[in-house]
Design an enzyme around this catalytic site. Structure first.
Site, short mmCIF file in Angstrom:
data_model
loop_
_atom_site.label_atom_id
_atom_site.label_comp_id
_atom_site.label_asym_id
_atom_site.label_seq_id
_atom_site.Cartn_x
_atom_site.Cartn_y
_atom_site.Cartn_z
N GLU A 208 0.83 -1.21 0.00
CA GLU A 208 0.00 0.00 0.00
C GLU A 208 0.86 1.25 0.00
O GLU A 208 1.94 1.27 0.59
CB GLU A 208 -0.90 0.02 1.25
CG GLU A 208 -1.84 -1.18 1.32
CD GLU A 208 -2.84 -1.06 2.45
OE1 GLU A 208 -2.56 -0.32 3.42
OE2 GLU A 208 -3.90 -1.71 2.36
N LYS A 210 2.31 4.72 1.14
CA LYS A 210 2.49 5.34 2.46
C LYS A 210 2.45 6.85 2.27
O LYS A 210 3.32 7.42 1.62
CB LYS A 210 3.82 4.92 3.09
CG LYS A 210 4.01 5.46 4.49
CD LYS A 210 5.31 4.98 5.11
CE LYS A 210 5.37 5.27 6.61
NZ LYS A 210 5.11 6.66 6.96
N ARG A 215 -1.57 10.46 11.09
CA ARG A 215 -2.45 9.31 11.33
C ARG A 215 -3.76 9.78 11.97
O ARG A 215 -3.74 10.62 12.87
CB ARG A 215 -1.72 8.35 12.29
CG ARG A 215 -2.42 7.01 12.50
CD ARG A 215 -2.11 6.07 11.38
NE ARG A 215 -2.63 4.73 11.62
CZ ARG A 215 -1.90 3.73 12.11
NH1 ARG A 215 -0.64 3.91 12.45
NH2 ARG A 215 -2.42 2.53 12.25
N ARG A 230 -2.67 9.65 16.63
CA ARG A 230 -1.95 8.43 17.01
C ARG A 230 -1.85 8.26 18.53
O ARG A 230 -1.85 7.16 19.03
CB ARG A 230 -0.53 8.50 16.42
CG ARG A 230 0.22 7.24 16.41
CD ARG A 230 1.42 7.38 15.50
NE ARG A 230 2.61 7.79 16.20
CZ ARG A 230 3.44 6.94 16.80
NH1 ARG A 230 3.21 5.66 16.79
NH2 ARG A 230 4.51 7.38 17.40
N GLU A 259 -5.01 8.10 7.17
CA GLU A 259 -4.06 9.20 7.22
C GLU A 259 -4.79 10.45 6.72
O GLU A 259 -5.58 10.36 5.78
CB GLU A 259 -2.88 8.86 6.29
CG GLU A 259 -1.63 9.67 6.48
CD GLU A 259 -0.69 9.14 7.55
OE1 GLU A 259 -1.00 8.10 8.20
OE2 GLU A 259 0.34 9.77 7.76
N PHE A 299 -7.07 3.14 5.28
CA PHE A 299 -6.45 1.86 4.91
C PHE A 299 -6.92 0.69 5.76
O PHE A 299 -6.52 -0.45 5.52
CB PHE A 299 -4.93 1.94 4.92
CG PHE A 299 -4.33 2.60 6.15
CD1 PHE A 299 -4.34 1.97 7.37
CD2 PHE A 299 -3.74 3.85 6.04
CE1 PHE A 299 -3.78 2.56 8.48
CE2 PHE A 299 -3.17 4.46 7.15
CZ PHE A 299 -3.19 3.82 8.38
N ARG A 374 3.85 -2.67 17.60
CA ARG A 374 4.59 -2.49 16.38
C ARG A 374 4.69 -3.87 15.76
O ARG A 374 5.73 -4.52 15.85
CB ARG A 374 5.96 -1.90 16.70
CG ARG A 374 6.53 -1.04 15.60
CD ARG A 374 7.73 -0.26 16.07
NE ARG A 374 7.36 1.01 16.68
CZ ARG A 374 6.98 2.08 16.00
NH1 ARG A 374 6.89 2.03 14.70
NH2 ARG A 374 6.70 3.19 16.61
#
Length: 512
Positions: A208, A210, A215, A230, A259, A299, A374
């Site tokens: 995808e 970026k 965010r 975020r 985003e 997304f 993460r």
DNA sequence: TTCCGACAGTGGGGTCGCAAT
DNA sequence: ATTGCGACCCCACTATCGGAA
């Protein structure tokens, strides 16, 4: 709870490097804590003050006050006093503020004074933040650590979960579910060195684009739309276009991840600085929105029509997203499953860069949404540039870098034979490099201010960076984004270093 | 026994907006 | 009016622990 207990635990946690021991110490602390202590104890352990800024400077703090012989302060009393000091700070009465600080310090033992000093100056570093506290909380209450972690991610707050757990026990975790209107910690990505590396590690995946924006998590419940960053700050009032866009979508109740970014008239992304400035503007939103309109690009779908999608594979979540959100408001993507698809994935990255975007994120199709982690199932790939620059100066490090020269001032050659500083970096150095550069730079030193050591410009260092950005701080009008050290180039002389001219030529869109 | 995922630490530049000068 | 500073935005990288392989 007494402050002395907290101060002792903080000292002991800092003194051990074993995570298991840190967890045991925190578990012991939580066992003794009451639910009402939690809103204070949790921030204190992370080295934060719930009040934020107090207006207490070094001058006020560093005047020594004789410590109390015996501990008497409770954490709640300390919190109340600090709140009072913050209020006084607002009225500008410095003498009164100093008096209250002295009074607080005078009621504290020596150990407590040390803790309070670290807390107020922001220097509490004990190697235990939320993740360790979660484990400690689980240990203290008998709740499974994974359940506590998940509740924290869904609540977006360790504090709320800790309070509920200590008041009601493990049963309280049930309450923390994904709820429209309550933000959850977003999933983050790791870095991969190339598309081939990323696809090789993930197998079946989506590649995808970026986008270099901010965010945003969008919650809609009927007509009620809320936007979160975020770190879960609410920014609904700053972005009316996003609220309107969310109301246009087909679903009535959903949580989407995406985003927000500003595009220019030609449809190309504006610089990160322009998007950030817009999203950061709070006072005159209407004027800011007119000057720099922004758009959402989604997304992921986390919840749709009351169904929690977090544990579904990405393929299924994306299908829900595609059902709700029309194409231009979705991130562009291609699918890849193995070596045969690599050329397509590589071409997609190249095309994304041509369109002015940052790079790509490669996502495993079978992975759930790992809120707050993460996860290894999202890998970002961005092009990396390198330069040979000259070290102009270095700053003495803090914490574990105390006594070593850490933060390098980086310069590029100018037309007149001098050097223009382009920025600083402390990243990429191993301990061995820190030791070596400290010795080497001391040999080259011409001045030490106690903070900055200026050196003869002779040492060449290879620097990696993500791009150039405009700067009012540095003489060339530009600075490096995310500069980090790759290696020292002792084989190169300063006259072999890169020039400002070649740097600007490599990034014409940013050149002043 | 070795490998690797998760964490904490060490700070970078820019921006806004408030408080102090 | 300027300047200083905190709080957020974006973020890379290394060292370390401890469970997984």
């Amino acid at each position: 709870m007494l402050l002395t207990r907290l101060a002792d635990v903080s000292r002991d946690v800092a003194a051990t490097s074993a995570r298991s021991r840190k967890i045991a110490l925190l578990a012991g602390l939580f066992r003794d804590a009451e639910a009402d202590d939690v809103p204070i104890v949790i921030p204190y352990l992370a080295g934060r003050l719930p009040q934020g800024r107090l207006g207490i400077g070094w001058k006020v703090l560093s005047s020594r006050v004789p410590p109390a012989a015996r501990p008497s302060l409770t954490v709640r009393e300390v919190d109340a006093r600090l709140t009072g000091i913050g209020k006084v700070a607002g009225t500008g009465s410095q003498a009164e503020r100093a008096r209250l600080v002295a009074e607080l310090m005078g009621a504290a033992t020596e150990e407590e004074q040390r803790f309070l000093f670290g807390l107020i100056t922001g220097e509490v570093r004990q190697g235990a933040l939320d993740a360790i506290a979660v484990e400690g909380l689980a240990g203290a209450t008998g709740a499974p650590p994974a359940d506590v972690r998940r509740a924290v991610m869904l609540a977006g707050s360790l504090q709320a979960v800790a309070q509920a757990l200590l008041a009601e026990g493990p049963g309280a975790l049930e309450r923390f579910r994904l709820t429209v209107g309550r933000p959850i910690l977003p999933m983050l990505a790791h870095t991969a060195s190339s598309v081939a590396d990323a696809v090789g590690r993930l197998g079946s995946c989506a590649v995808e684009e970026k986008l270099d924006g901010i965010r945003v998590q969008v919650h809609r419940d009927g007509g009620d739309v809320r936007l979160y960053t975020r770190t879960l700050d609410e920014i609904t009032d700053r972005l009316p276009e996003l609220t309107a866009a969310a109301r246009e979508l087909r679903g009535e109740r959903f949580v989407l991840d995406g985003e927000v970014i500003a595009f220019d008239a030609a449809g190309r992304p504006r610089s990160f600085q322009e998007t950030a400035s817009r999203v950061g503007s709070r006072v005159d939103v209407a004027t800011a929105a007119e000057a720099v309109p922004v758009a959402p690009v989604f997304f992921d779908a986390l919840s749709v029509d009351g169904r929690d999608l977090l544990d579904l594979p990405f393929t299924d979540r994306h299908a829900e997203l595609a059902r709700l959100v029309p194409e231009p408001m979705r991130v562009r993507r291609v699918l890849a499953s193995g070596p045969d698809d690599m050329p397509r994935a590589e071409e997609f990255l190249a095309e994304t860069l041509r369109r002015g975007h940052e790079g790509v994120v490669v996502k495993a199709l079978d992975a759930p949404y790992s809120a707050g982690r993460r996860g290894a199932s999202w890998l970002k790939v961005k092009p990396v540039h390198t330069l040979d620059l000259v070290v102009l100066a270095a700053e003495w490090g803090h914490g574990r870098r105390t006594g070593r020269l850490s933060n390098l001032h980086l310069g590029a050659r100018t037309a007149d034979g001098g050097f223009a500083m382009l920025g600083k970096t402390f990243k990429g150095m191993t301990d061995a490099m820190l030791t070596w550069q400290t010795e080497r730079l001391k040999e080259l030193a011409v001045e030490d201010s106690g903070h900055v050591v200026t050196v003869r410009p002779e040492l060449v260092v290879e620097i990696a960076y993500d791009g150039l950005q405009r700067s009012t701080r540095y003489p060339a009008g530009v600075t490096l984004r995310f500069a980090r050290v790759v290696r020292y180039r002792e084989d190169k002389r300063p006259e072999d270093a890169d020039t400002v001219e070649t740097l600007l030529a490599a990034h014409p869109e940013v050149a002043p």
